[in-house]
Design a protein around this motif. Structure first.
Motif, PDB file in Angstrom:
ATOM      1  N   TYR A 175      14.721 -10.593 -18.320  1.00  0.00           N
ATOM      2  CA  TYR A 175      14.385  -9.889 -19.560  1.00  0.00           C
ATOM      3  C   TYR A 175      12.877  -9.835 -19.743  1.00  0.00           C
ATOM      4  O   TYR A 175      12.300  -8.782 -20.023  1.00  0.00           O
ATOM      5  CB  TYR A 175      15.033 -10.615 -20.754  1.00  0.00           C
ATOM      6  CG  TYR A 175      14.717 -10.000 -22.091  1.00  0.00           C
ATOM      7  CD1 TYR A 175      15.433  -8.912 -22.564  1.00  0.00           C
ATOM      8  CD2 TYR A 175      13.686 -10.499 -22.881  1.00  0.00           C
ATOM      9  CE1 TYR A 175      15.149  -8.343 -23.787  1.00  0.00           C
ATOM     10  CE2 TYR A 175      13.395  -9.938 -24.109  1.00  0.00           C
ATOM     11  CZ  TYR A 175      14.127  -8.859 -24.550  1.00  0.00           C
ATOM     12  OH  TYR A 175      13.827  -8.294 -25.762  1.00  0.00           O
ATOM     13  N   ARG A 176      12.228 -10.987 -19.558  1.00  0.00           N
ATOM     14  CA  ARG A 176      10.772 -11.060 -19.726  1.00  0.00           C
ATOM     15  C   ARG A 176      10.059 -10.175 -18.696  1.00  0.00           C
ATOM     16  O   ARG A 176       9.143  -9.426 -19.034  1.00  0.00           O
ATOM     17  CB  ARG A 176      10.317 -12.508 -19.556  1.00  0.00           C
ATOM     18  CG  ARG A 176       8.824 -12.705 -19.697  1.00  0.00           C
ATOM     19  CD  ARG A 176       8.403 -14.044 -19.146  1.00  0.00           C
ATOM     20  NE  ARG A 176       8.524 -14.062 -17.689  1.00  0.00           N
ATOM     21  CZ  ARG A 176       8.368 -15.156 -16.949  1.00  0.00           C
ATOM     22  NH1 ARG A 176       8.116 -16.302 -17.515  1.00  0.00           N
ATOM     23  NH2 ARG A 176       8.473 -15.091 -15.637  1.00  0.00           N
TER      24      ARG A 176
ATOM     25  N   ARG B  75      11.015  -7.587 -17.028  1.00  0.00           N
ATOM     26  CA  ARG B  75      11.133  -6.131 -17.134  1.00  0.00           C
ATOM     27  C   ARG B  75       9.957  -5.581 -17.924  1.00  0.00           C
ATOM     28  O   ARG B  75       9.523  -4.455 -17.700  1.00  0.00           O
ATOM     29  CB  ARG B  75      12.457  -5.739 -17.796  1.00  0.00           C
ATOM     30  CG  ARG B  75      13.641  -5.735 -16.858  1.00  0.00           C
ATOM     31  CD  ARG B  75      14.836  -5.017 -17.440  1.00  0.00           C
ATOM     32  NE  ARG B  75      15.395  -5.677 -18.602  1.00  0.00           N
ATOM     33  CZ  ARG B  75      16.294  -6.662 -18.564  1.00  0.00           C
ATOM     34  NH1 ARG B  75      16.710  -7.121 -17.393  1.00  0.00           N
ATOM     35  NH2 ARG B  75      16.758  -7.184 -19.675  1.00  0.00           N
TER      36      ARG B  75
ATOM     37  N   GLN C 213      16.778 -14.931 -18.661  1.00  0.00           N
ATOM     38  CA  GLN C 213      15.564 -14.956 -19.480  1.00  0.00           C
ATOM     39  C   GLN C 213      14.378 -14.401 -18.693  1.00  0.00           C
ATOM     40  O   GLN C 213      13.591 -13.601 -19.205  1.00  0.00           O
ATOM     41  CB  GLN C 213      15.247 -16.385 -19.925  1.00  0.00           C
ATOM     42  CG  GLN C 213      16.200 -16.936 -20.949  1.00  0.00           C
ATOM     43  CD  GLN C 213      15.956 -18.415 -21.223  1.00  0.00           C
ATOM     44  OE1 GLN C 213      15.112 -19.044 -20.598  1.00  0.00           O
ATOM     45  NE2 GLN C 213      16.717 -18.964 -22.149  1.00  0.00           N
TER      46      GLN C 213
END
Length: 118
Positions: free
Chosen positions: A47-48, A50, A44
């Motif tokens: 993903y955030r 990036r 998580q």
């Protein structure tokens, strides 16, 4: 028909998670249940972040441009306004790199921006 047990598949799934958890502290790197929680949270964050990375770099480029432009008695906003009015289509990433490495080239852009504002 004989009963099929899921040992091979479970072990493969567990090994995949444990491999991703390598380097974690405590039991999080070898206990499947803890490793799974930590790996999911790490995914998580990845993903955030990036997306956050793009924001951070843009902020860094703006700071570098601002610092370089202050030496020519301009603010960042005045400079960017002049760049747009002069029709110079160079993005902030390239402007920051020019400000950092090529002083003469950056000075030429600053002069063009000042001329467009006058």
């Amino acid at each position: 028909m004989s009963r099929v047990k899921g040992g091979v598949t479970s072990r493969a799934r567990h090994k995949k998670v444990i491999k991703l958890a390598k380097g974690y502290r405590g039991r999080s790197n070898n206990n499947y249940r803890l490793a799974l929680e930590r790996v999911e949270k790490a995914m998580q964050y990845a993903y955030r972040d990036r997306r956050v990375k793009k924001r951070s770099f843009r902020a860094l480029w703006i700071q570098r441009i601002n610092a370089a432009v202050r030496g020519y008695d301009m603010s960042y906003s005045q400079f960017m306004n002049g760049v747009h009015k002069a029709g110079i289509e160079v993005d902030r990433k390239v402007l920051a790199e020019l400000a950092y490495s090529d002083d003469a080239g950056f000075k030429a852009i600053v002069d063009q921006a000042k001329a467009a504002l006058a």
